[in-house]
Design a protein around this motif. Sequence first.
Motif, PDB file in Angstrom:
ATOM      1  N   LEU A  82       0.710  -1.353   0.042  1.00  0.00           N
ATOM      2  CA  LEU A  82       0.209   0.241   0.079  1.00  0.00           C
ATOM      3  C   LEU A  82       0.761   1.418   0.050  1.00  0.00           C
ATOM      4  O   LEU A  82       1.695   1.587   0.776  1.00  0.00           O
ATOM      5  CB  LEU A  82      -1.012  -0.208   0.762  1.00  0.00           C
ATOM      6  N   ASN A 219      -3.185   6.411   2.675  1.00  0.00           N
ATOM      7  CA  ASN A 219      -2.427   5.195   3.507  1.00  0.00           C
ATOM      8  C   ASN A 219      -1.954   5.657   4.184  1.00  0.00           C
ATOM      9  O   ASN A 219      -1.647   6.533   4.290  1.00  0.00           O
ATOM     10  CB  ASN A 219      -2.346   4.459   2.881  1.00  0.00           C
ATOM     11  N   ARG A 220      -1.733   4.474   5.230  1.00  0.00           N
ATOM     12  CA  ARG A 220      -0.578   5.206   6.681  1.00  0.00           C
ATOM     13  C   ARG A 220       0.511   5.002   5.527  1.00  0.00           C
ATOM     14  O   ARG A 220       0.884   4.680   4.736  1.00  0.00           O
ATOM     15  CB  ARG A 220      -0.624   4.291   8.153  1.00  0.00           C
ATOM     16  N   ALA A 231      -2.669  -2.958   7.118  1.00  0.00           N
ATOM     17  CA  ALA A 231      -3.350  -1.167   7.358  1.00  0.00           C
ATOM     18  C   ALA A 231      -5.053  -1.625   7.649  1.00  0.00           C
ATOM     19  O   ALA A 231      -5.395  -2.119   8.051  1.00  0.00           O
ATOM     20  CB  ALA A 231      -3.107  -0.450   5.955  1.00  0.00           C
ATOM     21  N   ASN A 233      -8.356   1.257   8.280  1.00  0.00           N
ATOM     22  CA  ASN A 233      -9.178   1.980   7.329  1.00  0.00           C
ATOM     23  C   ASN A 233     -10.018   2.800   7.971  1.00  0.00           C
ATOM     24  O   ASN A 233      -9.544   2.393   9.559  1.00  0.00           O
ATOM     25  CB  ASN A 233     -10.302   0.503   6.520  1.00  0.00           C
ATOM     26  N   ARG A 352      -6.855  -3.705  -2.901  1.00  0.00           N
ATOM     27  CA  ARG A 352      -5.117  -3.073  -2.641  1.00  0.00           C
ATOM     28  C   ARG A 352      -5.585  -1.522  -2.485  1.00  0.00           C
ATOM     29  O   ARG A 352      -5.857  -0.274  -3.293  1.00  0.00           O
ATOM     30  CB  ARG A 352      -4.131  -2.745  -3.889  1.00  0.00           C
ATOM     31  N   PHE A 354      -7.649   2.618  -0.885  1.00  0.00           N
ATOM     32  CA  PHE A 354      -7.131   4.149  -0.732  1.00  0.00           C
ATOM     33  C   PHE A 354      -8.117   4.157   0.184  1.00  0.00           C
ATOM     34  O   PHE A 354     -10.082   3.631  -0.065  1.00  0.00           O
ATOM     35  CB  PHE A 354      -6.841   5.111  -1.189  1.00  0.00           C
ATOM     36  N   SER A 355      -8.292   4.557   1.587  1.00  0.00           N
ATOM     37  CA  SER A 355      -9.194   5.337   2.499  1.00  0.00           C
ATOM     38  C   SER A 355      -8.958   6.605   1.327  1.00  0.00           C
ATOM     39  O   SER A 355      -8.392   7.360   0.862  1.00  0.00           O
ATOM     40  CB  SER A 355      -8.822   5.675   3.858  1.00  0.00           C
ATOM     41  N   LEU A 370     -13.978   4.441   1.194  1.00  0.00           N
ATOM     42  CA  LEU A 370     -12.795   3.732   0.785  1.00  0.00           C
ATOM     43  C   LEU A 370     -13.031   3.627  -0.413  1.00  0.00           C
ATOM     44  O   LEU A 370     -14.138   3.715  -1.017  1.00  0.00           O
ATOM     45  CB  LEU A 370     -13.286   1.934   1.861  1.00  0.00           C
TER      46      LEU A 370
END
Length: 427
Positions: A82, A219-220, A231, A233, A352, A354-355, A370
Amino acid sequence: MPDQTIPQAPTPEKPLSPEAPAPALTRRRLLGTAGATGLVLGVAGGAAGYTAAPAQATPLSTIGSERAMFHVKHQPGITQGLQARGHLIAFDLAAGAGRKEAAALLRRWSETARRLMAGEAAPHDDTDVARDAGPSSLTITFGFGHSFFARTGLEKQRPVALDPLPDFSSDQLDKSRSNGDLWVQIGANDALVAFHALRAIQKDAGSAARVRWQMNGFNRTPGATAHPMTARNLMGQMDGTRNPKPTDADFEKRIFVPASGSNDPAWMANGSYAVVRRIRMLLDDWEKLSVKAQEQVIGRRKSDGAPLSGGTETTEMDLEKTDAKGDLVVPLNAHARITRPDQNGGAAMLRRPFSYHDGIDADGVPDAGLLFICWQADPLRGFVTVQRKLDRGDALSKYIRHEASGLFAVPGGAAEGEYVGQRLLEG
Protein backbone atom coordinates in the motif's frame (compact mmCIF):
# COMPACT_ATOMS: atom_id res chain seq x y z
CA MET A 1 -2.52 -6.27 2.78
CA PRO A 2 0.68 -8.33 2.76
CA ASP A 3 3.42 -6.91 4.94
CA GLN A 4 5.77 -4.45 3.33
CA THR A 5 9.52 -4.78 3.61
CA ILE A 6 11.00 -1.56 4.97
CA PRO A 7 14.60 -1.15 3.79
CA GLN A 8 17.32 1.03 5.23
CA ALA A 9 18.30 4.21 3.45
CA PRO A 10 21.12 3.88 0.88
CA THR A 11 24.60 4.71 2.16
CA PRO A 12 26.46 7.44 0.23
CA GLU A 13 29.60 6.23 -1.59
CA LYS A 14 31.80 8.85 0.07
CA PRO A 15 30.70 11.25 2.79
CA LEU A 16 31.21 14.94 2.17
CA SER A 17 33.88 16.59 4.26
CA PRO A 18 32.65 19.13 6.81
CA GLU A 19 34.49 21.88 4.92
CA ALA A 20 33.16 20.99 1.49
CA PRO A 21 30.09 22.94 0.40
CA ALA A 22 27.14 20.73 -0.46
CA PRO A 23 26.33 20.65 -4.17
CA ALA A 24 23.09 22.26 -5.25
CA LEU A 25 20.33 19.71 -5.00
CA THR A 26 18.18 19.08 -8.03
CA ARG A 27 15.89 16.19 -8.96
CA ARG A 28 18.44 15.19 -11.61
CA ARG A 29 21.40 15.31 -9.18
CA LEU A 30 19.54 13.41 -6.48
CA LEU A 31 18.79 10.54 -8.83
CA GLY A 32 21.58 10.72 -11.37
CA THR A 33 24.69 9.82 -9.38
CA ALA A 34 25.84 6.27 -10.09
CA GLY A 35 25.66 3.98 -7.08
CA ALA A 36 26.27 0.43 -6.02
CA THR A 37 23.51 -0.08 -3.50
CA GLY A 38 21.75 -3.41 -4.08
CA LEU A 39 18.60 -3.31 -2.00
CA VAL A 40 15.64 -5.20 -3.39
CA LEU A 41 12.28 -4.85 -1.74
CA GLY A 42 8.65 -5.79 -2.32
CA VAL A 43 5.44 -7.21 -0.94
CA ALA A 44 5.94 -9.85 1.76
CA GLY A 45 9.59 -10.01 0.74
CA GLY A 46 8.66 -11.71 -2.52
CA ALA A 47 6.96 -9.42 -5.05
CA ALA A 48 9.19 -8.26 -7.89
CA GLY A 49 9.18 -4.65 -9.06
CA TYR A 50 10.93 -2.48 -6.49
CA THR A 51 14.60 -1.55 -6.32
CA ALA A 52 16.39 1.17 -4.41
CA ALA A 53 17.33 4.27 -6.37
CA PRO A 54 21.08 4.73 -7.00
CA ALA A 55 23.12 6.08 -4.09
CA GLN A 56 23.70 9.84 -4.15
CA ALA A 57 26.36 12.16 -2.76
CA THR A 58 23.59 13.38 -0.48
CA PRO A 59 21.26 10.41 0.01
CA LEU A 60 17.53 10.57 -0.17
CA SER A 61 15.52 9.29 2.76
CA THR A 62 14.46 5.66 2.63
CA ILE A 63 10.97 6.58 1.43
CA GLY A 64 12.24 8.90 -1.27
CA SER A 65 14.76 6.42 -2.65
CA GLU A 66 12.38 3.52 -3.25
CA ARG A 67 11.65 2.92 -6.91
CA ALA A 68 9.17 0.72 -8.75
CA MET A 69 10.13 -0.53 -12.21
CA PHE A 70 8.01 0.27 -15.25
CA HIS A 71 9.08 -2.52 -17.63
CA VAL A 72 7.93 -5.59 -15.71
CA LYS A 73 5.81 -8.70 -16.36
CA HIS A 74 2.74 -7.29 -14.63
CA GLN A 75 2.02 -3.58 -14.59
CA PRO A 76 3.27 -1.77 -11.47
CA GLY A 77 0.75 -0.82 -8.80
CA ILE A 78 -0.79 -4.27 -8.38
CA THR A 79 1.45 -6.40 -6.18
CA GLN A 80 3.36 -3.59 -4.46
CA GLY A 81 2.53 -2.68 -0.87
CA LEU A 82 0.00 0.00 0.00
CA GLN A 83 1.15 3.52 -0.84
CA ALA A 84 0.61 6.63 1.27
CA ARG A 85 -1.10 8.67 -1.46
CA GLY A 86 -3.21 7.68 -4.45
CA HIS A 87 -5.12 9.23 -7.33
CA LEU A 88 -7.62 7.45 -9.55
CA ILE A 89 -8.65 9.11 -12.78
CA ALA A 90 -10.86 7.97 -15.67
CA PHE A 91 -10.97 9.46 -19.15
CA ASP A 92 -13.33 9.28 -22.10
CA LEU A 93 -11.89 9.59 -25.58
CA ALA A 94 -12.77 12.89 -27.23
CA ALA A 95 -15.36 13.03 -29.99
CA GLY A 96 -13.70 11.86 -33.20
CA ALA A 97 -10.78 10.22 -31.43
CA GLY A 98 -10.28 6.56 -32.26
CA ARG A 99 -7.68 3.83 -32.35
CA LYS A 100 -4.91 6.00 -33.80
CA GLU A 101 -5.36 8.73 -31.20
CA ALA A 102 -5.64 6.16 -28.40
CA ALA A 103 -2.37 4.53 -29.46
CA ALA A 104 -0.57 7.88 -29.51
CA LEU A 105 -1.99 8.70 -26.07
CA LEU A 106 -0.89 5.38 -24.52
CA ARG A 107 2.55 5.90 -26.05
CA ARG A 108 2.80 9.33 -24.40
CA TRP A 109 1.46 8.08 -21.10
CA SER A 110 3.85 5.13 -21.02
CA GLU A 111 6.90 7.29 -21.62
CA THR A 112 5.77 9.74 -18.95
CA ALA A 113 5.17 6.89 -16.50
CA ARG A 114 8.57 5.35 -17.22
CA ARG A 115 10.38 8.63 -16.62
CA LEU A 116 8.47 9.72 -13.52
CA MET A 117 8.74 6.29 -11.90
CA ALA A 118 12.53 6.55 -12.36
CA GLY A 119 12.51 9.92 -10.59
CA GLU A 120 13.12 11.89 -13.77
CA ALA A 121 11.30 14.97 -15.02
CA ALA A 122 8.27 14.68 -17.28
CA PRO A 123 9.18 14.46 -21.00
CA HIS A 124 7.94 18.01 -21.62
CA ASP A 125 6.64 21.00 -19.70
CA ASP A 126 7.54 19.56 -16.30
CA THR A 127 5.86 21.53 -13.51
CA ASP A 128 8.69 21.10 -10.95
CA VAL A 129 6.17 19.98 -8.34
CA ALA A 130 8.35 16.97 -7.50
CA ARG A 131 11.71 18.72 -7.85
CA ASP A 132 14.24 17.46 -5.25
CA ALA A 133 12.15 14.37 -4.46
CA GLY A 134 13.04 10.81 -5.37
CA PRO A 135 10.72 8.24 -6.97
CA SER A 136 8.98 7.59 -3.63
CA SER A 137 7.63 4.23 -4.85
CA LEU A 138 5.60 5.95 -7.59
CA THR A 139 3.51 3.57 -9.69
CA ILE A 140 1.28 4.41 -12.66
CA THR A 141 -1.12 1.75 -13.94
CA PHE A 142 -3.32 1.86 -17.06
CA GLY A 143 -6.56 0.06 -17.90
CA PHE A 144 -9.35 -0.06 -20.50
CA GLY A 145 -13.08 0.16 -19.81
CA HIS A 146 -15.88 -1.66 -21.66
CA SER A 147 -16.72 1.41 -23.76
CA PHE A 148 -13.14 1.83 -25.02
CA PHE A 149 -13.46 -0.99 -27.53
CA ALA A 150 -16.48 0.35 -29.39
CA ARG A 151 -14.91 3.80 -29.58
CA THR A 152 -11.74 2.39 -31.16
CA GLY A 153 -13.30 -0.24 -33.44
CA LEU A 154 -11.81 -3.05 -31.38
CA GLU A 155 -15.03 -4.77 -30.27
CA LYS A 156 -13.72 -8.19 -31.32
CA GLN A 157 -10.81 -7.76 -28.91
CA ARG A 158 -13.00 -6.92 -25.91
CA PRO A 159 -12.71 -9.63 -23.23
CA VAL A 160 -15.89 -11.38 -22.12
CA ALA A 161 -14.68 -10.81 -18.55
CA LEU A 162 -15.15 -7.08 -19.14
CA ASP A 163 -18.94 -7.40 -19.41
CA PRO A 164 -20.60 -4.81 -17.13
CA LEU A 165 -20.91 -5.73 -13.48
CA PRO A 166 -24.41 -6.80 -12.37
CA ASP A 167 -26.56 -4.54 -10.22
CA PHE A 168 -26.47 -5.07 -6.48
CA SER A 169 -29.30 -4.11 -4.12
CA SER A 170 -27.04 -1.93 -1.99
CA ASP A 171 -25.77 0.12 -4.95
CA GLN A 172 -26.49 3.85 -5.09
CA LEU A 173 -24.17 4.56 -8.01
CA ASP A 174 -23.44 7.93 -9.53
CA LYS A 175 -23.01 7.18 -13.24
CA SER A 176 -20.98 10.33 -13.80
CA ARG A 177 -18.34 8.97 -11.39
CA SER A 178 -18.38 5.42 -12.72
CA ASN A 179 -16.72 3.49 -15.57
CA GLY A 180 -14.88 5.33 -18.38
CA ASP A 181 -12.97 4.48 -21.57
CA LEU A 182 -9.56 4.65 -19.89
CA TRP A 183 -8.49 4.35 -16.26
CA VAL A 184 -5.26 5.39 -14.57
CA GLN A 185 -4.19 4.49 -11.03
CA ILE A 186 -1.39 6.56 -9.48
CA GLY A 187 0.23 5.73 -6.16
CA ALA A 188 3.28 7.03 -4.30
CA ASN A 189 4.62 7.44 -0.78
CA ASP A 190 4.90 11.20 -1.19
CA ALA A 191 1.86 13.39 -1.88
CA LEU A 192 3.70 15.84 -4.13
CA VAL A 193 5.22 13.05 -6.22
CA ALA A 194 1.74 11.55 -6.67
CA PHE A 195 0.18 14.90 -7.62
CA HIS A 196 3.04 15.60 -10.02
CA ALA A 197 2.24 12.35 -11.83
CA LEU A 198 -1.49 13.10 -11.86
CA ARG A 199 -0.90 16.50 -13.44
CA ALA A 200 1.48 15.07 -16.03
CA ILE A 201 -0.98 12.34 -17.05
CA GLN A 202 -3.81 14.87 -17.32
CA LYS A 203 -1.72 17.22 -19.47
CA ASP A 204 -0.59 14.36 -21.70
CA ALA A 205 -4.21 13.58 -22.52
CA GLY A 206 -4.33 16.79 -24.55
CA SER A 207 -7.19 16.87 -27.04
CA ALA A 208 -7.40 13.07 -27.28
CA ALA A 209 -9.34 12.46 -24.07
CA ARG A 210 -11.21 14.36 -21.38
CA VAL A 211 -11.44 13.63 -17.68
CA ARG A 212 -14.61 11.73 -16.75
CA TRP A 213 -13.97 11.54 -12.99
CA GLN A 214 -11.09 11.75 -10.54
CA MET A 215 -10.71 10.57 -6.91
CA ASN A 216 -8.01 11.03 -4.27
CA GLY A 217 -7.00 8.58 -1.54
CA PHE A 218 -4.47 7.91 1.18
CA ASN A 219 -3.07 5.23 3.45
CA ARG A 220 -0.78 5.11 6.44
CA THR A 221 2.78 6.02 5.43
CA PRO A 222 5.12 3.01 5.34
CA GLY A 223 7.39 3.13 8.37
CA ALA A 224 4.85 4.93 10.57
CA THR A 225 4.41 1.83 12.74
CA ALA A 226 7.01 0.03 14.85
CA HIS A 227 6.94 -2.90 12.43
CA PRO A 228 5.15 -3.69 9.13
CA MET A 229 1.51 -4.53 9.73
CA THR A 230 -1.86 -4.73 8.02
CA ALA A 231 -3.32 -1.28 7.33
CA ARG A 232 -6.45 0.05 9.00
CA ASN A 233 -9.39 1.67 7.25
CA LEU A 234 -11.39 4.68 8.45
CA MET A 235 -13.55 2.43 10.62
CA GLY A 236 -10.43 1.56 12.57
CA GLN A 237 -10.48 -2.05 11.39
CA MET A 238 -7.51 -3.93 9.96
CA ASP A 239 -8.28 -4.25 6.26
CA GLY A 240 -6.71 -6.95 4.10
CA THR A 241 -5.75 -9.63 6.62
CA ARG A 242 -6.63 -12.53 4.30
CA ASN A 243 -5.24 -10.96 1.14
CA PRO A 244 -3.63 -13.47 -1.24
CA LYS A 245 0.17 -13.24 -1.07
CA PRO A 246 2.64 -13.45 -3.96
CA THR A 247 4.23 -16.36 -2.12
CA ASP A 248 1.01 -18.41 -2.36
CA ALA A 249 1.28 -21.31 -4.81
CA ASP A 250 -1.87 -20.27 -6.69
CA PHE A 251 -1.36 -16.48 -6.50
CA GLU A 252 -0.59 -15.96 -10.20
CA LYS A 253 -3.51 -18.16 -11.25
CA ARG A 254 -5.99 -16.25 -9.11
CA ILE A 255 -4.81 -12.71 -9.82
CA PHE A 256 -3.35 -12.65 -13.35
CA VAL A 257 -4.46 -13.82 -16.79
CA PRO A 258 -2.11 -16.62 -17.92
CA ALA A 259 0.10 -16.16 -20.96
CA SER A 260 -1.54 -19.19 -22.63
CA GLY A 261 -4.49 -21.50 -22.18
CA SER A 262 -6.93 -18.70 -21.36
CA ASN A 263 -10.25 -17.62 -22.87
CA ASP A 264 -9.04 -14.02 -22.72
CA PRO A 265 -7.61 -12.37 -25.84
CA ALA A 266 -3.84 -12.70 -26.27
CA TRP A 267 -3.21 -9.02 -25.49
CA MET A 268 -4.41 -9.60 -21.89
CA ALA A 269 -1.59 -12.11 -21.15
CA ASN A 270 -0.10 -11.36 -17.71
CA GLY A 271 -2.78 -8.74 -17.12
CA SER A 272 -5.52 -8.50 -14.52
CA TYR A 273 -8.99 -7.05 -13.99
CA ALA A 274 -9.50 -4.17 -11.59
CA VAL A 275 -12.84 -3.54 -9.89
CA VAL A 276 -13.02 -0.01 -8.49
CA ARG A 277 -15.75 1.02 -6.03
CA ARG A 278 -16.14 4.26 -4.11
CA ILE A 279 -17.61 3.02 -0.84
CA ARG A 280 -18.83 5.67 1.56
CA MET A 281 -18.59 4.73 5.22
CA LEU A 282 -21.43 6.02 7.38
CA LEU A 283 -19.00 6.87 10.14
CA ASP A 284 -21.44 8.68 12.44
CA ASP A 285 -23.60 5.56 12.64
CA TRP A 286 -20.61 3.24 12.92
CA GLU A 287 -18.97 5.19 15.71
CA LYS A 288 -22.13 5.02 17.83
CA LEU A 289 -21.61 1.28 18.16
CA SER A 290 -19.61 -0.13 21.05
CA VAL A 291 -16.30 -1.77 20.17
CA LYS A 292 -17.89 -5.16 20.95
CA ALA A 293 -20.75 -4.45 18.53
CA GLN A 294 -18.30 -3.36 15.83
CA GLU A 295 -16.37 -6.58 16.30
CA GLN A 296 -19.58 -8.60 15.90
CA VAL A 297 -20.24 -6.84 12.58
CA ILE A 298 -16.76 -7.62 11.26
CA GLY A 299 -16.07 -10.94 13.01
CA ARG A 300 -12.62 -9.87 14.19
CA ARG A 301 -11.16 -8.05 17.17
CA LYS A 302 -10.59 -4.40 16.50
CA SER A 303 -7.38 -4.22 18.54
CA ASP A 304 -5.30 -6.75 16.62
CA GLY A 305 -7.44 -8.16 13.81
CA ALA A 306 -7.65 -11.64 15.34
CA PRO A 307 -10.82 -13.64 14.63
CA LEU A 308 -13.43 -13.66 17.41
CA SER A 309 -12.85 -17.40 17.67
CA GLY A 310 -9.41 -16.67 19.12
CA GLY A 311 -5.72 -16.57 18.26
CA THR A 312 -3.80 -13.91 16.36
CA GLU A 313 -4.55 -11.99 13.18
CA THR A 314 -3.37 -14.86 10.99
CA THR A 315 -5.09 -17.66 12.96
CA GLU A 316 -7.62 -19.60 10.90
CA MET A 317 -11.14 -18.57 11.84
CA ASP A 318 -13.15 -21.30 13.59
CA LEU A 319 -16.58 -20.92 12.04
CA GLU A 320 -18.18 -23.58 14.25
CA LYS A 321 -17.00 -22.33 17.64
CA THR A 322 -19.79 -21.43 20.08
CA ASP A 323 -19.91 -19.54 23.36
CA ALA A 324 -21.31 -20.72 26.72
CA LYS A 325 -24.86 -20.02 25.51
CA GLY A 326 -24.37 -22.11 22.39
CA ASP A 327 -24.29 -19.10 20.05
CA LEU A 328 -21.75 -18.89 17.24
CA VAL A 329 -18.76 -16.80 18.31
CA VAL A 330 -18.43 -15.46 14.75
CA PRO A 331 -21.97 -14.41 13.72
CA LEU A 332 -23.46 -15.85 10.52
CA ASN A 333 -23.67 -12.37 8.97
CA ALA A 334 -20.19 -11.21 10.06
CA HIS A 335 -18.31 -9.60 7.19
CA ALA A 336 -15.16 -11.70 7.69
CA ARG A 337 -17.16 -14.94 7.63
CA ILE A 338 -19.03 -14.10 4.43
CA THR A 339 -15.94 -12.96 2.51
CA ARG A 340 -13.78 -16.02 3.25
CA PRO A 341 -12.67 -17.74 0.01
CA ASP A 342 -13.73 -21.14 1.38
CA GLN A 343 -17.24 -19.74 1.77
CA ASN A 344 -17.28 -18.52 -1.85
CA GLY A 345 -16.03 -21.43 -3.92
CA GLY A 346 -12.41 -20.36 -3.54
CA ALA A 347 -13.05 -16.86 -4.95
CA ALA A 348 -10.08 -14.63 -4.21
CA MET A 349 -9.24 -10.98 -4.86
CA LEU A 350 -6.12 -8.96 -4.17
CA ARG A 351 -7.42 -5.92 -2.31
CA ARG A 352 -5.33 -2.76 -2.70
CA PRO A 353 -7.49 0.15 -1.55
CA PHE A 354 -7.05 3.76 -0.52
CA SER A 355 -9.08 5.56 2.12
CA TYR A 356 -10.64 8.88 1.11
CA HIS A 357 -12.07 11.98 2.77
CA ASP A 358 -13.81 14.54 0.56
CA GLY A 359 -14.90 17.02 3.20
CA ILE A 360 -17.82 17.51 5.57
CA ASP A 361 -21.30 18.42 4.38
CA ALA A 362 -23.59 21.14 5.76
CA ASP A 363 -25.00 18.70 8.34
CA GLY A 364 -21.54 17.91 9.66
CA VAL A 365 -21.47 14.45 8.10
CA PRO A 366 -18.08 13.37 6.69
CA ASP A 367 -17.91 12.24 3.08
CA ALA A 368 -15.32 9.57 3.77
CA GLY A 369 -14.71 5.91 3.15
CA LEU A 370 -12.81 3.53 0.93
CA LEU A 371 -11.66 3.66 -2.67
CA PHE A 372 -11.95 -0.11 -2.98
CA ILE A 373 -9.68 -1.59 -5.65
CA CYS A 374 -9.41 -5.33 -6.11
CA TRP A 375 -7.49 -7.37 -8.66
CA GLN A 376 -8.37 -10.79 -10.07
CA ALA A 377 -7.92 -12.95 -13.15
CA ASP A 378 -11.70 -13.24 -13.55
CA PRO A 379 -14.05 -10.66 -11.99
CA LEU A 380 -17.06 -12.97 -12.31
CA ARG A 381 -15.37 -15.59 -10.14
CA GLY A 382 -13.73 -12.99 -7.90
CA PHE A 383 -15.54 -9.76 -7.02
CA VAL A 384 -18.98 -10.66 -8.38
CA THR A 385 -19.15 -13.97 -6.50
CA VAL A 386 -18.22 -12.37 -3.18
CA GLN A 387 -20.34 -9.23 -3.63
CA ARG A 388 -23.45 -11.27 -4.45
CA LYS A 389 -23.09 -13.11 -1.18
CA LEU A 390 -22.46 -9.87 0.74
CA ASP A 391 -25.53 -8.43 -0.91
CA ARG A 392 -27.67 -11.14 0.66
CA GLY A 393 -26.91 -10.40 4.30
CA ASP A 394 -23.63 -8.75 5.27
CA ALA A 395 -23.88 -7.05 8.68
CA LEU A 396 -21.55 -4.32 7.41
CA SER A 397 -23.95 -3.25 4.64
CA LYS A 398 -25.89 -1.10 7.10
CA TYR A 399 -22.84 1.11 7.59
CA ILE A 400 -21.56 1.55 4.03
CA ARG A 401 -22.89 2.80 0.68
CA HIS A 402 -21.49 1.97 -2.78
CA GLU A 403 -21.58 5.28 -4.65
CA ALA A 404 -19.42 4.69 -7.76
CA SER A 405 -18.16 1.68 -9.68
CA GLY A 406 -15.91 0.65 -12.53
CA LEU A 407 -14.41 -2.44 -14.13
CA PHE A 408 -11.23 -2.22 -16.18
CA ALA A 409 -9.06 -4.60 -18.18
CA VAL A 410 -5.44 -3.97 -17.23
CA PRO A 411 -3.00 -5.53 -19.71
CA GLY A 412 0.35 -6.98 -18.74
CA GLY A 413 3.42 -4.82 -18.32
CA ALA A 414 5.11 -3.22 -21.32
CA ALA A 415 8.36 -4.78 -22.48
CA GLU A 416 11.40 -2.63 -23.23
CA GLY A 417 10.57 -0.49 -26.25
CA GLU A 418 6.82 -1.05 -25.89
CA TYR A 419 4.01 1.08 -24.53
CA VAL A 420 1.17 -0.26 -22.38
CA GLY A 421 -1.60 -1.68 -24.56
CA GLN A 422 0.51 -1.83 -27.71
CA ARG A 423 -0.38 -5.46 -28.39
CA LEU A 424 -4.06 -4.48 -28.37
CA LEU A 425 -3.81 -1.25 -30.35
CA GLU A 426 -1.29 -2.45 -32.93
CA GLY A 427 -2.03 -6.19 -32.94
